[in-house]
Design a protein around this motif. Structure first.
Motif, mmCIF file in Angstrom:
data_model
loop_
_atom_site.group_PDB
_atom_site.id
_atom_site.type_symbol
_atom_site.label_atom_id
_atom_site.label_comp_id
_atom_site.label_asym_id
_atom_site.label_seq_id
_atom_site.Cartn_x
_atom_site.Cartn_y
_atom_site.Cartn_z
ATOM 1 N N HIS A 189 25.088 -9.279 16.089
ATOM 2 C CA HIS A 189 26.188 -10.510 16.494
ATOM 3 C C HIS A 189 25.741 -11.815 16.222
ATOM 4 N N GLY A 190 24.237 -11.746 16.389
ATOM 5 C CA GLY A 190 23.715 -13.120 15.980
ATOM 6 C C GLY A 190 23.718 -13.626 14.770
ATOM 7 N N ALA A 191 23.625 -12.760 13.687
ATOM 8 C CA ALA A 191 23.737 -12.659 12.140
ATOM 9 C C ALA A 191 24.933 -13.178 12.067
ATOM 10 N N PHE A 192 25.998 -12.900 12.574
ATOM 11 C CA PHE A 192 27.490 -13.422 12.434
ATOM 12 C C PHE A 192 27.540 -14.764 12.627
ATOM 13 N N THR A 193 26.958 -15.248 13.299
ATOM 14 C CA THR A 193 26.781 -16.770 13.630
ATOM 15 C C THR A 193 26.126 -17.389 12.609
ATOM 16 N N GLY A 194 25.092 -16.663 12.168
ATOM 17 C CA GLY A 194 24.065 -17.482 10.901
ATOM 18 C C GLY A 194 25.070 -17.333 9.783
ATOM 19 N N ILE A 195 25.765 -16.339 9.726
ATOM 20 C CA ILE A 195 26.698 -16.263 8.230
ATOM 21 C C ILE A 195 27.766 -17.871 8.223
ATOM 22 N N ALA A 196 28.009 -17.673 9.564
ATOM 23 C CA ALA A 196 29.194 -18.995 9.658
ATOM 24 C C ALA A 196 28.396 -20.231 9.453
ATOM 25 N N LEU A 197 27.263 -20.522 10.056
ATOM 26 C CA LEU A 197 26.611 -21.750 9.939
ATOM 27 C C LEU A 197 26.059 -21.864 8.681
ATOM 28 N N GLY A 198 25.735 -20.649 7.816
ATOM 29 C CA GLY A 198 25.657 -21.282 6.459
ATOM 30 C C GLY A 198 26.653 -21.531 5.572
ATOM 31 N N ALA A 199 27.854 -20.968 5.758
ATOM 32 C CA ALA A 199 29.037 -21.617 5.237
ATOM 33 C C ALA A 199 29.460 -23.166 5.231
ATOM 34 N N ILE A 200 29.250 -23.460 6.748
ATOM 35 C CA ILE A 200 29.585 -24.904 7.132
ATOM 36 C C ILE A 200 28.543 -25.676 6.590
ATOM 37 N N LEU A 201 27.526 -25.103 6.379
ATOM 38 C CA LEU A 201 26.483 -26.203 5.666
ATOM 39 C C LEU A 201 26.447 -26.192 4.388
ATOM 40 N N VAL A 218 20.634 -10.538 29.960
ATOM 41 C CA VAL A 218 20.404 -11.612 29.284
ATOM 42 C C VAL A 218 20.769 -11.549 27.777
ATOM 43 N N ILE A 219 20.760 -10.251 27.294
ATOM 44 C CA ILE A 219 21.271 -9.690 25.676
ATOM 45 C C ILE A 219 22.559 -9.916 25.599
ATOM 46 N N GLY A 220 23.133 -9.304 26.678
ATOM 47 C CA GLY A 220 24.734 -9.428 26.752
ATOM 48 C C GLY A 220 25.300 -10.961 26.781
ATOM 49 N N VAL A 221 24.842 -11.623 27.377
ATOM 50 C CA VAL A 221 25.251 -13.070 27.428
ATOM 51 C C VAL A 221 25.063 -13.552 25.931
ATOM 52 N N PHE A 222 23.844 -13.374 25.363
ATOM 53 C CA PHE A 222 23.535 -13.918 23.876
ATOM 54 C C PHE A 222 24.452 -13.269 22.843
ATOM 55 N N SER A 223 24.641 -12.021 23.074
ATOM 56 C CA SER A 223 25.685 -11.250 22.209
ATOM 57 C C SER A 223 26.901 -11.713 22.126
ATOM 58 N N SER A 224 27.426 -11.959 23.493
ATOM 59 C CA SER A 224 28.879 -12.287 23.283
ATOM 60 C C SER A 224 29.106 -13.659 23.170
ATOM 61 N N THR A 225 28.206 -14.472 23.296
ATOM 62 C CA THR A 225 28.196 -15.846 23.006
ATOM 63 C C THR A 225 28.111 -16.078 21.484
ATOM 64 N N ALA A 226 27.351 -15.323 20.811
ATOM 65 C CA ALA A 226 26.830 -15.370 19.421
ATOM 66 C C ALA A 226 28.326 -14.990 18.642
ATOM 67 N N VAL A 227 28.942 -13.800 19.039
ATOM 68 C CA VAL A 227 30.092 -13.425 18.513
ATOM 69 C C VAL A 227 31.054 -14.271 18.597
ATOM 70 N N ALA A 228 31.485 -15.201 19.813
ATOM 71 C CA ALA A 228 32.559 -15.916 20.057
ATOM 72 C C ALA A 228 32.265 -17.150 19.217
ATOM 73 N N VAL A 229 31.042 -17.736 19.165
ATOM 74 C CA VAL A 229 31.047 -19.084 18.383
ATOM 75 C C VAL A 229 30.989 -18.635 16.751
ATOM 76 N N GLY A 230 30.474 -17.347 16.347
ATOM 77 C CA GLY A 230 30.576 -17.098 15.054
ATOM 78 C C GLY A 230 32.270 -16.786 14.610
ATOM 79 N N LEU A 231 32.970 -16.458 15.459
ATOM 80 C CA LEU A 231 34.400 -16.073 15.136
ATOM 81 C C LEU A 231 35.071 -17.360 15.255
#
Length: 282
Positions: free
Chosen positions: A57-69, A103-116
């Motif tokens: 899920h975190g990688a999902f956001t990383g992909i999006a950031l790469g595209a934006i940059l 803790v993991i659930g909070v980070f995971s769900s946040t990463a997916v939401a931000v990535g989407l």
């Protein structure tokens, strides 16, 4: 590469070996599946399946950031963000009264939401959809070189961390009493997981990558009678699943990543049904 291709054609006289993309995919499977196999043992032993899933899920956001940059390939931002994501979870998990799964659930769900949100900005989500299912058949010789480097780094780090992780899997307090720096060991292992997930997610797929960090060791646990056998069976399961899934995907025209996971699942259920016989042998 030509010499390697010629060797594969000599050793594997099958119709699918005639295609360069299949030779590249086959080599990728031989490089990446052993990594999933060895990392899987500690993911299962340390009950980190939820954590490894969150890395996808975190990688999902990383992909999006790469595209934006504006990066031509989002791999650099993917690896950097995955490392930061994994280390931040590990730090907060070890320095908070909140339960680890929360803790993991909070980070995971946040990463997916931000990535989407980032990926869907301006209706551009479709160009990222390939990361959801992956495409190992698209791997290039340059990608194989990167995989080889990751393979060397992970195996070297694993040789250094193995005994510490093994003790840590028994009990964190016991590991601390034996002079093992628990947080540092967990952080290094989390970093290894993050790098492997980040590098391979474009070929395996975000939706199923966690399965390859769980199924090999889960199947090995059903059949193994000792630590050494457990690790060997996990690596063997991952590699057999990888080769079987790849060839099945070629002949039946389906997603290779999903076929690999399906093969690993078959091995898991087979060992689960036969686990009584394995236990009787010991």
């Amino acid at each position: 590469m030509e010499n390697i291709y010629m060797l594969l054609e000599m050793l594997l006289p099958f119709e699918w070996v005639e295609h360069t993309f299949m030779k590249n995919a086959f080599l990728a499977v031989l490089l990446v599946t052993p990594l999933f196999g060895i990392l899987s043992t500690m993911v299962v032993s340390n009950r980190m399946a939820f954590f490894s899933d969150s890395l996808g899920h975190g990688a999902f956001t990383g992909i999006a950031l790469g595209a934006i940059l504006g990066m031509g390939s989002p791999l650099a931002s993917l690896i950097i963000f995955s490392l930061v994501f994994a280390l931040l979870i590990t730090y907060i998990k070890n320095n908070s009264r909140t339960s680890a799964d929360t803790v993991i659930g909070v980070f995971s769900s946040t990463a997916v939401a931000v990535g989407l949100m980032l990926m869907s900005r301006g209706g551009g989500f479709n160009k990222f959809s390939s990361y959801l299912i992956g495409d190992i058949l698209s791997i290039t010789p340059e990608d194989l070189a990167a995989l080889l480097l990751v393979f060397i780094v992970v195996v070297t780090a694993w040789a250094f961390l193995f005994n510490r992780l093994l003790v840590l899997s028994i009990n964190a307090s016991f590991a601390g009493s034996r002079g093992i720096h628990v947080f540092l060991t967990e952080s290094l292992f989390a970093a290894l997981l993050a790098v492997v997930v980040a590098v391979s997610i474009q070929w395996v797929g975000l939706l199923i990558i966690n399965s390859l960090l769980v199924l090999p060791a889960a199947a090995a646990r059903n059949a193994a009678s000792g630590v050494k056998e457990y690790h060997l069976l996990s690596v063997g399961t991952a590699m057999i699943s990888g080769v079987t899934g790849l060839i099945s995907a070629y002949y039946f025209n389906m997603a290779a990543g999903a076929a690999i996971v399906a093969a690993a699942a078959v091995i898991f259920f087979a060992t689960w049904m036969l686990r009584g016989k394995f236990l009787n042998k010991t």
